[in-house]
Scaffold this active site. Structure first.
Site, PDB file in Angstrom:
ATOM      1  N   SER A   1      -4.060  -9.413 -14.752  1.00  0.00           N
ATOM      2  CA  SER A   1      -5.274  -8.068 -15.694  1.00  0.00           C
ATOM      3  C   SER A   1      -4.368  -7.321 -16.310  1.00  0.00           C
ATOM      4  O   SER A   1      -3.672  -6.952 -17.437  1.00  0.00           O
ATOM      5  CB  SER A   1      -5.537  -7.739 -15.362  1.00  0.00           C
ATOM      6  OG  SER A   1      -5.274  -6.629 -14.267  1.00  0.00           O
TER       7      SER A   1
ATOM      8  N   HIS B   1       1.070  -1.140   0.120  1.00  0.00           N
ATOM      9  CA  HIS B   1       0.395   0.107  -0.541  1.00  0.00           C
ATOM     10  C   HIS B   1       0.483   1.738  -0.378  1.00  0.00           C
ATOM     11  O   HIS B   1       0.578   2.469   0.745  1.00  0.00           O
ATOM     12  CB  HIS B   1      -1.042  -0.198   0.426  1.00  0.00           C
ATOM     13  CG  HIS B   1      -2.390  -1.093   0.584  1.00  0.00           C
ATOM     14  ND1 HIS B   1      -3.157  -0.515   0.247  1.00  0.00           N
ATOM     15  CD2 HIS B   1      -1.889  -2.362   1.364  1.00  0.00           C
ATOM     16  CE1 HIS B   1      -4.354  -1.447   0.498  1.00  0.00           C
ATOM     17  NE2 HIS B   1      -3.504  -3.050   0.525  1.00  0.00           N
TER      18      HIS B   1
ATOM     19  N   ASP C   1       1.974  -3.498 -11.010  1.00  0.00           N
ATOM     20  CA  ASP C   1       1.527  -4.608 -11.474  1.00  0.00           C
ATOM     21  C   ASP C   1       2.124  -4.581 -13.084  1.00  0.00           C
ATOM     22  O   ASP C   1       3.086  -5.139 -13.360  1.00  0.00           O
ATOM     23  CB  ASP C   1       0.188  -4.745 -11.860  1.00  0.00           C
ATOM     24  CG  ASP C   1      -0.710  -4.592 -10.568  1.00  0.00           C
ATOM     25  OD1 ASP C   1      -0.013  -4.647  -9.477  1.00  0.00           O
ATOM     26  OD2 ASP C   1      -1.397  -5.022 -10.420  1.00  0.00           O
TER      27      ASP C   1
END
Ligand code: ADP
Ligand code: MG
Length: 378
Positions: free
Chosen positions: A127, A35, A171
């Site tokens: 994704s 985070h 990502d």
């Protein structure tokens, strides 16, 4: 000859004009820096050997045909009609095609077939792999000059703006910049990436808890707000700018302080890990990862009983140097740092004990740091 959806040609198409091209993009695992992305912080990750391969060719009639093995839903869209969100998986490649066109790429038709070795929705970023594989495929089909960082950012925009998922750059950057035997060190504020050597005697054991606690927008947004509140109370632009000492000395609501303690601690642990890796003390990552998990439990409250059990089972094994939840939390997987020779016995021991103590099945995947879609040349 009309190509049936879901089947890819190999070699040259019937007109003999366009050779098929392929692009591979890996998933990633977050190793430290939980985070920290939306707090302007730093993250350490690795690209995996698991990923998505896109195989495709240009279609001169302006059509976009998308299929994925093992997925029933297929897409056939005429580009001239405009690309619109459908609510299905094809939104990821459509979003990338749209963002490339908006960046000046050629908006031609294409066929893309996807093959995946990456579990979807397991926190390993399938994704991003889907987006990056599409972007690389398209820049090979319709050659387009774009830097690797701009390509990663374009893929994130596709996910943020077209698909509508608010993910950070980690990502896509890991999937693009991963480097064999190196970890990816991403600075989310400067948006710069560095490769840090990862020694050959260590490996990453990812163990999925088999329990997905839906990350409701509520919890995620609440955590974000608490982090921003803590930064405001300290008068700094973001938690990236605060040290642990500064945080402890500051006046603020107790809950905001605990949330911030996790993020500020994570930034510090990432820097300690980089220092350890660069000075040949990679084992030091283990205790840092375990400290990260304790902080998730005590401060950020983004763990679950299943993740806690996996961490305690893994860290009790000989050859496991440390373990923590990976990704957003509230379910999903843990990552353990293991000596490569002990990895298999750690995996079997954890899977067996977990099955005995819960009604769920844990699945371990042994990973080494691998090349991303566009690894830097040495
Ligand atoms: P994660 O990125 O952690 O795997 P996400 O929920 O962000 O989880 O992304 C998962 C989604 O990505 C799936 O629901 C699906 O829409 C898409 N996806 C992933 N892998 C594939 C695949 N092989 N084929 C088609 N769609 C996929
Ligand atoms: Mg994802």
């Amino acid at each position: 000859m009309e190509l049936p959806l879901g089947k890819c040609l190999s070699g040259v198409d019937h007109a003999g004009s366009m050779t098929q091209v392929t692009a591979f993009a890996p998933g990633r695992v977050e190793i430290l820096g939980n985070h920290t992305d939306y707090n302007g912080g730093v993250v350490l990750s690795a690209a995996l050997q698991l990923g998505i391969t896109a195989t495709g060719r240009r279609l001169e009639d302006g059509e976009i045909r998308l299929s994925s093995s093992g997925v029933c839903h297929e897409g056939k869209i005429q580009r001239a009609a405009g690309l619109k969100k459908t609510g299905a998986w094809i939104d990821y490649p459509l979003g990338v095609a749209e963002m490339l066109a908006l960046s000046g790429g050629e908006a031609g038709g294409f066929e893309a077939c996807y093959e995946s070795t990456l579990p979807a929705g397991a926190g390993l970023s399938s994704s991003a792999a889907l987006e990056v594989a599409t972007a690389v495929l398209l820049t090979r089909l319709y050659p387009f000059e774009i830097s690797r960082m701009d390509l990663a950012k374009l893929c994130r925009r596709a996910e943020n703006e077209f698909v509508g998922v608010n993910c950070g750059l980690l990502d896509q950057a890991s999937s693009v910049f991963g480097k064999k035997d190196h970890l990816v060190y991403l600075d989310c504020r400067s948006e710069s990436v560095d490769a840090v050597p990862f020694p050959p005697h260590l490996a990453l054991l990812i163990i999925n808890s088999g329990v997905k606690h839906a990350l409701t927008g509520g919890e995620y947004n609440e955590r974000r707000e608490q982090c921003f509140e803590a930064a405001r109370c300290m008068g700094v632009p973001a938690l990236r700018d605060a040290s642990s000492a500064q945080l402890e000395a500051a006046e603020m609501p107790e809950l905001a302080k605990r949330r911030a303690r996790h993020v500020v601690g994570e930034n510090e642990r990432v820097l300690l890990a980089i220092d350890a890796l660069r000075s040949g003390r990679a084992e030091a990552l283990g205790p840092l990862m375990s400290a990260s998990h304790r902080s998730s439990v005590e401060n950020f409250e983004n763990s679950t009983p299943e993740l806690d059990l996996l961490v305690s089972l893994a860290t009790a094994q000989v050859g496991c140097l440390g373990a923590r939840l990976t990704g957003g939390g509230f379910g999903g997987a843990i990552v353990a740092l293991v000596e490569i020779g002990a990895a298999e016995s750690v995996r079997v021991a954890v899977e067996t004990s977990y099955a005995a103590q819960t009604t769920h099945k844990a699945t371990g995947i042994l990973c080494r740091a691998e090349d991303g879609a566009l690894p830097a040349e040495d």
